[in-house]
Design an enzyme around this catalytic site. Sequence first.
Site, PDB file in Angstrom:
ATOM      1  N   SER A 124       0.839  -0.418  11.261  1.00  0.00           N
ATOM      2  CA  SER A 124       0.402   0.415  10.145  1.00  0.00           C
ATOM      3  C   SER A 124       1.416   1.501   9.808  1.00  0.00           C
ATOM      4  CB  SER A 124      -0.946   1.071  10.471  1.00  0.00           C
ATOM      5  OG  SER A 124      -0.830   1.898  11.621  1.00  0.00           O
ATOM      6  N   HIS A 145       0.265  -6.086   7.062  1.00  0.00           N
ATOM      7  CA  HIS A 145      -0.633  -4.999   7.450  1.00  0.00           C
ATOM      8  C   HIS A 145      -2.028  -5.182   6.855  1.00  0.00           C
ATOM      9  CE1 HIS A 145      -1.886  -0.530   7.144  1.00  0.00           C
ATOM     10  NE2 HIS A 145      -2.316  -1.057   8.273  1.00  0.00           N
ATOM     11  N   GLU A 157      -1.003  -5.666   3.049  1.00  0.00           N
ATOM     12  CA  GLU A 157       0.333  -5.291   2.600  1.00  0.00           C
ATOM     13  C   GLU A 157       1.360  -6.228   3.232  1.00  0.00           C
ATOM     14  OE1 GLU A 157      -0.004  -0.485   2.063  1.00  0.00           O
ATOM     15  OE2 GLU A 157       0.119  -1.252   4.107  1.00  0.00           O
ATOM     16  N   ASN A 195      -1.109   3.941   3.586  1.00  0.00           N
ATOM     17  CA  ASN A 195      -1.029   5.123   4.448  1.00  0.00           C
ATOM     18  C   ASN A 195      -0.132   6.201   3.859  1.00  0.00           C
ATOM     19  OD1 ASN A 195      -2.831   4.574   6.543  1.00  0.00           O
ATOM     20  ND2 ASN A 195      -1.364   3.228   7.548  1.00  0.00           N
TER      21      ASN A 195
END
Length: 517
Positions: A124, A145, A157, A195
């Site tokens: 991540s 991800h 992702e 993120n």
Amino acid sequence: MASRQYAIETVGVVGTGAMGRGIAQIAALAGLTVRLFDTDPQAVSAARDYLADIFVKLTVKGKLDEAGAHAALARVIGAQSLAELADCDLVIEAIVEKLDAKRALFRELETIVSGRCVLASNTSSLSITAIAAACTDASRVVGYHFFNPVPLMKVVEVIDGLRGDPAAGDALMDLARRMGHTAVRAKDMPGFIVNHAGRGMNTEGLRVASEGVASFVDIDRIMREQAGFRLGPFELLDLTALDVSHPVMESIYHQFYEEPRFTPSPITGARLAGGLIGKKAGEGFYRYVDGKQQVPDEPSAPTALPQRVWVSARHPEARNAVLELMTRVNVALDEGAKPAADSLIVVTPFGLDATTAAVEEQLDATRTVAIDTLFPLVNAKRRTLMTTPATTRAARDAAHALFAADGVPVTVIRDSTGFVAQRIVATIVNIGCDIAQRQIASPEDIDLAVTLGLGYPKGPLALGDALGAKTILAILRNMSSVLGDPRYRPSPWLARRAQLGLPLTSADASDAPEAAH
């Protein structure tokens, strides 16, 4: 080197925690053969038992027939050693979030799998390029991800490392769709898309709290009910847990070489050290009893209305919104160029604090209250008022009574440059714009990733367009001017499109495909 062709039918999953189990589940249901490995053989058996139970539950709910459940489970094969992954077309690691551990695993896998096997990391926050550097052939190492819980969070992702073969990433994009997920493509940058974009809500929410502007619960109420988000920053942090989210905040901050936009807060550091990490611990920013969030009751609004009200004309549209709301209440309007000596003074700043708004218009700060008009006031679910340090209790209570007279809850906060919703939303939009400016992902993928990965009502770019790019730019510039804090400097993507009247969701016109003649 010419791109390979990658055909994926057999998938190895290394790590049988929540992420590994979830990936194995969607892969098996999509008809792929899954080889499941963990350093603890009992964990593999437990994961298969877990998946068997999940498939039964899906059958009971009518989402899977019995034959399909048996077939899906039969496709999940436990592996006793990494050597049993030799025939895999793809291996996805979902192990501990430590660079050395991931590099060691991929280095070993390279000696086992064939040259046509893609090696994917579910990291991540770690660099895909750094993971791939441990391999002899870095071209087939890709970031993949997923989000927890994998079967419900329908986005993944795909991250290309600097030495990555685009065809390997393309194969994972296709595979994600086969497994029922939306795939978005990102360059290898800290935090990737989700993120990275998530820093706006969390870090700015923490900054608001650290300034003593409002309580955790009030900030959450404003972001949910006024700004329309599903969760406020502190509800979200409790859900993800600080033992996960605080290290990510620190990692992204340091990977961007102390970029001010991503500065972590000592609030989360202290709470992590004290074990107040969130829902799973029973206490975080909220207490939880039997898993249920405990929220304090909101005090009743005052009822004594002001005799008359003067509303600043500095922002005509905002003033009109306040006046429209006042037509529902029997309060006289002071229409003088300057407020009378006994009028409640209402200002409608964007990106300024109530103090600066009062001083700039030479108003009596003891009677001045600011109202946030970034979101509609009429038929709102919540409104936010802001006082100066000099505002009297009588003026504050009169304004509270006025703007709560139709039954809509009102939150009164201490003076804050940009209220709560303005500064958090502007930060969310600005970071999204910066992701686009850096070409980490396309505008479309940025908004897709954020809406699916974070559950926001709109992606950051679409949100900026809905509220007005010029308005967001004005909020940021005013905050920068008052505070001198580089965290609020506008992204060039936002500034240029606001000046040109272009949507934030649009790529540069010169990047569009040439029209056929």
